[in-house]
Enzyme design. Sequence first.
Site, PDB file in Angstrom:
ATOM      1  N   SER A  20       0.900  -1.266   0.068  1.00 24.00           N
ATOM      2  CA  SER A  20       0.004   0.003   0.060  1.00 24.00           C
ATOM      3  C   SER A  20       0.975   1.253   0.053  1.00 24.00           C
ATOM      4  O   SER A  20       2.099   1.289   0.390  1.00 24.00           O
ATOM      5  CB  SER A  20      -0.940  -0.066   1.239  1.00 24.00           C
ATOM      6  OG  SER A  20      -1.518  -1.172   1.473  1.00 24.00           O
ATOM      7  N   ASP A  41       5.281  -7.599   3.268  1.00 27.10           N
ATOM      8  CA  ASP A  41       4.160  -6.847   3.684  1.00 27.10           C
ATOM      9  C   ASP A  41       3.449  -7.815   4.797  1.00 27.10           C
ATOM     10  O   ASP A  41       3.288  -9.079   4.520  1.00 27.10           O
ATOM     11  CB  ASP A  41       3.319  -6.314   2.620  1.00 27.10           C
ATOM     12  CG  ASP A  41       2.581  -4.948   3.403  1.00 27.10           C
ATOM     13  OD1 ASP A  41       1.753  -5.276   4.297  1.00 27.10           O
ATOM     14  OD2 ASP A  41       2.416  -3.891   2.989  1.00 27.10           O
ATOM     15  N   ASP A  78       5.947  -9.806   8.968  1.00 27.71           N
ATOM     16  CA  ASP A  78       5.784  -9.057  10.126  1.00 27.71           C
ATOM     17  C   ASP A  78       7.078  -8.484  10.354  1.00 27.71           C
ATOM     18  O   ASP A  78       7.778  -9.192  11.002  1.00 27.71           O
ATOM     19  CB  ASP A  78       4.893  -9.668  11.074  1.00 27.71           C
ATOM     20  CG  ASP A  78       4.759  -8.536  12.257  1.00 27.71           C
ATOM     21  OD1 ASP A  78       5.202  -7.444  12.296  1.00 27.71           O
ATOM     22  OD2 ASP A  78       4.017  -8.994  13.223  1.00 27.71           O
ATOM     23  N   ASN A 105      10.372   0.650   4.983  1.00 27.25           N
ATOM     24  CA  ASN A 105       9.367   1.438   4.737  1.00 27.25           C
ATOM     25  C   ASN A 105       8.096   1.138   5.617  1.00 27.25           C
ATOM     26  O   ASN A 105       7.288   2.085   5.981  1.00 27.25           O
ATOM     27  CB  ASN A 105       8.694   1.408   3.258  1.00 27.25           C
ATOM     28  CG  ASN A 105       7.423   2.149   3.024  1.00 27.25           C
ATOM     29  OD1 ASN A 105       7.207   3.327   2.935  1.00 27.25           O
ATOM     30  ND2 ASN A 105       6.348   1.316   2.842  1.00 27.25           N
ATOM     31  N   TYR A 168       5.585   7.761  17.323  1.00 23.19           N
ATOM     32  CA  TYR A 168       5.884   7.917  16.069  1.00 23.19           C
ATOM     33  C   TYR A 168       7.070   9.043  16.172  1.00 23.19           C
ATOM     34  O   TYR A 168       8.114   8.679  15.323  1.00 23.19           O
ATOM     35  CB  TYR A 168       4.811   8.458  15.222  1.00 23.19           C
ATOM     36  CG  TYR A 168       4.921   8.675  13.833  1.00 23.19           C
ATOM     37  CD1 TYR A 168       4.766   7.589  13.168  1.00 23.19           C
ATOM     38  CD2 TYR A 168       5.050   9.791  13.043  1.00 23.19           C
ATOM     39  CE1 TYR A 168       4.768   7.614  11.541  1.00 23.19           C
ATOM     40  CE2 TYR A 168       5.265  10.002  11.783  1.00 23.19           C
ATOM     41  CZ  TYR A 168       5.063   8.766  10.872  1.00 23.19           C
ATOM     42  OH  TYR A 168       5.014   8.765   9.549  1.00 23.19           O
ATOM     43  N   LYS A 172      10.723   7.740  14.443  1.00 33.37           N
ATOM     44  CA  LYS A 172      11.350   8.300  13.295  1.00 33.37           C
ATOM     45  C   LYS A 172      12.628   9.037  13.553  1.00 33.37           C
ATOM     46  O   LYS A 172      13.402   9.035  12.769  1.00 33.37           O
ATOM     47  CB  LYS A 172      10.369   9.268  12.645  1.00 33.37           C
ATOM     48  CG  LYS A 172       8.931   8.799  12.019  1.00 33.37           C
ATOM     49  CD  LYS A 172       9.433   7.628  11.001  1.00 33.37           C
ATOM     50  CE  LYS A 172       8.158   6.850  10.535  1.00 33.37           C
ATOM     51  NZ  LYS A 172       8.702   6.014   9.575  1.00 33.37           N
TER      52      LYS A 172
HETATM   53  P1  NAP Z   1       0.196   2.745   4.481  1.00 35.09           P
HETATM   54  O1  NAP Z   1      -0.442   3.323   3.422  1.00 35.09           O
HETATM   55  O2  NAP Z   1      -0.377   2.551   5.616  1.00 35.09           O
HETATM   56  O3  NAP Z   1       1.116   1.646   3.927  1.00 35.09           O
HETATM   57  C1  NAP Z   1       1.884   0.810   5.022  1.00 35.09           C
HETATM   58  C2  NAP Z   1       1.835  -0.582   4.801  1.00 35.09           C
HETATM   59  O4  NAP Z   1       2.767  -1.337   5.626  1.00 35.09           O
HETATM   60  C3  NAP Z   1       0.537  -1.070   4.781  1.00 35.09           C
HETATM   61  O5  NAP Z   1       0.413  -2.183   3.587  1.00 35.09           O
HETATM   62  C4  NAP Z   1       0.581  -1.948   6.179  1.00 35.09           C
HETATM   63  O6  NAP Z   1      -0.154  -2.990   6.251  1.00 35.09           O
HETATM   64  C5  NAP Z   1       2.041  -2.374   6.137  1.00 35.09           C
HETATM   65  N1  NAP Z   1       2.479  -2.864   7.375  1.00 35.09           N
HETATM   66  C6  NAP Z   1       2.048  -2.388   8.592  1.00 35.09           C
HETATM   67  N2  NAP Z   1       2.642  -2.765   9.477  1.00 35.09           N
HETATM   68  C7  NAP Z   1       3.283  -3.941   9.110  1.00 35.09           C
HETATM   69  C8  NAP Z   1       4.319  -4.734   9.674  1.00 35.09           C
HETATM   70  N3  NAP Z   1       4.219  -4.997  10.904  1.00 35.09           N
HETATM   71  N4  NAP Z   1       5.009  -5.731   8.692  1.00 35.09           N
HETATM   72  C9  NAP Z   1       4.844  -5.384   7.385  1.00 35.09           C
HETATM   73  N5  NAP Z   1       4.002  -4.526   7.039  1.00 35.09           N
HETATM   74  C10 NAP Z   1       3.299  -3.761   7.638  1.00 35.09           C
HETATM   75  O7  NAP Z   1       1.416   3.975   5.082  1.00 35.09           O
HETATM   76  P2  NAP Z   1       2.337   4.787   4.237  1.00 35.09           P
HETATM   77  O8  NAP Z   1       1.777   6.204   4.483  1.00 35.09           O
HETATM   78  O9  NAP Z   1       2.358   4.341   2.852  1.00 35.09           O
HETATM   79  O10 NAP Z   1       3.663   4.856   5.042  1.00 35.09           O
HETATM   80  C11 NAP Z   1       4.892   4.353   4.675  1.00 35.09           C
HETATM   81  C12 NAP Z   1       5.939   4.811   5.495  1.00 35.09           C
HETATM   82  O11 NAP Z   1       5.973   6.088   5.250  1.00 35.09           O
HETATM   83  C13 NAP Z   1       5.810   4.549   6.954  1.00 35.09           C
HETATM   84  O12 NAP Z   1       6.949   4.276   7.601  1.00 35.09           O
HETATM   85  C14 NAP Z   1       5.411   6.179   7.254  1.00 35.09           C
HETATM   86  O13 NAP Z   1       5.835   6.331   8.591  1.00 35.09           O
HETATM   87  C15 NAP Z   1       6.188   6.915   6.141  1.00 35.09           C
HETATM   88  N6  NAP Z   1       5.816   8.212   6.116  1.00 35.09           N
HETATM   89  C16 NAP Z   1       4.278   8.521   5.533  1.00 35.09           C
HETATM   90  C17 NAP Z   1       3.795   9.760   5.241  1.00 35.09           C
HETATM   91  C18 NAP Z   1       2.685   9.880   4.630  1.00 35.09           C
HETATM   92  O14 NAP Z   1       2.374  11.143   4.814  1.00 35.09           O
HETATM   93  N7  NAP Z   1       2.071   9.013   4.167  1.00 35.09           N
HETATM   94  C19 NAP Z   1       4.781  10.702   5.883  1.00 35.09           C
HETATM   95  C20 NAP Z   1       6.039  10.649   6.553  1.00 35.09           C
HETATM   96  C21 NAP Z   1       6.500   9.365   6.557  1.00 35.09           C
HETATM   97  P3  NAP Z   1      -1.504  -2.639   7.120  1.00 35.09           P
HETATM   98  O15 NAP Z   1      -2.463  -1.986   6.270  1.00 35.09           O
HETATM   99  O16 NAP Z   1      -2.047  -4.111   7.331  1.00 35.09           O
HETATM  100  O17 NAP Z   1      -1.334  -1.880   8.441  1.00 35.09           O
END
Ligand code: NAP
Length: 264
Positions: A20, A41, A78, A105, A168, A172
């Site tokens: 995702s 994932d 996981d 990620n 968080y 980070k």
């Molecule tokens: P996301 O859309 O929620 O996607 C994260 C993916 O990681 C999901 O498929 C999730 O599965 C999976 N995941 C969760 N727990 C896991 C585990 N224990 N083992 C393996 N996979 C797991 O999040 P995103 O926005 O793409 O974020 C990705 C990264 O970017 C994160 O580290 C986040 O902190 C960072 N980030 C995001 C943003 C933003 O604005 N979106 C900004 C700064 C940093 P589930 O859906 O089942 O939980």
Amino acid sequence: MTTQDLRHHNRTVIVTGGSSGIGRGVAIRFAEEGANIIIADIRESPKQGNRYETDMTTPTADVINNSTPGSAKFVETDVSDSESVASMIETTIESYSRLDVVVNNAGIQIVGDSQTITIEQWQRSLEIDLNGYFYTAKYAIPHIVEQNGQIINIGSVRGFEGGGGPPYAAAKGGVVNLTRDLAMELGDESVRVNCINPGYIETPLQDIVTEDDFEESQAQTLLSRFGTPRDVANVAVFLASEEAGFITGANIPVDGGWLAHSRV
Ligand code: NAP
């Protein structure tokens, strides 16, 4: 252009959380450059957000195998479980015989403050958002060293400021400095380690954002739009390429100007 001209032709790339959001965008972008991808994932189907990626249904590996010059395989993982991570790395080597790049990620964000967040939530967040990054690096490094490869951590602007909730922001901040320490350890091996620190990116993770948060994020972002997973993916593909051959230990904002100023 032939497949040989693709920047990551035949390289193997692990993307944790690749089903995702940002991870999905990164995985597809590397595959467009000819890489073989392991989607590591906890789930195979993409998450459907309320704001973004509302109608996403096709697993990332299927998109890659059907529409890019690269290939992909989903490996249920996981990242908070070190044995699950070690097994995923073994499967990667069995599948593609080499490992060049890890993109750490997978992450979660738990809403709350010091009084509302439970000890279990604090621990769960740190286990995924920080420990998971270390486990993947630890088990991947012996293979990455063989290829003089790269590690790319996905941090956050919250690694440089408060906000986002105690676990968080703490995790980070840890990822920012883990990046620097691993870069020191691996410089002699010509393995480069860098961190991308996104601002507001349009992914299902943003379902947690309230209307007030949304407006604050718009005010903090200097550009007139939010970021997309592809904005982050383009930088990841660059950092793993020879064009970035003298960049290591760096923390690079991909944030539309978020960190360039203060709201107050
Ligand atoms: P996301 O859309 O929620 O996607 C994260 C993916 O990681 C999901 O498929 C999730 O599965 C999976 N995941 C969760 N727990 C896991 C585990 N224990 N083992 C393996 N996979 C797991 O999040 P995103 O926005 O793409 O974020 C990705 C990264 O970017 C994160 O580290 C986040 O902190 C960072 N980030 C995001 C943003 C933003 O604005 N979106 C900004 C700064 C940093 P589930 O859906 O089942 O939980």
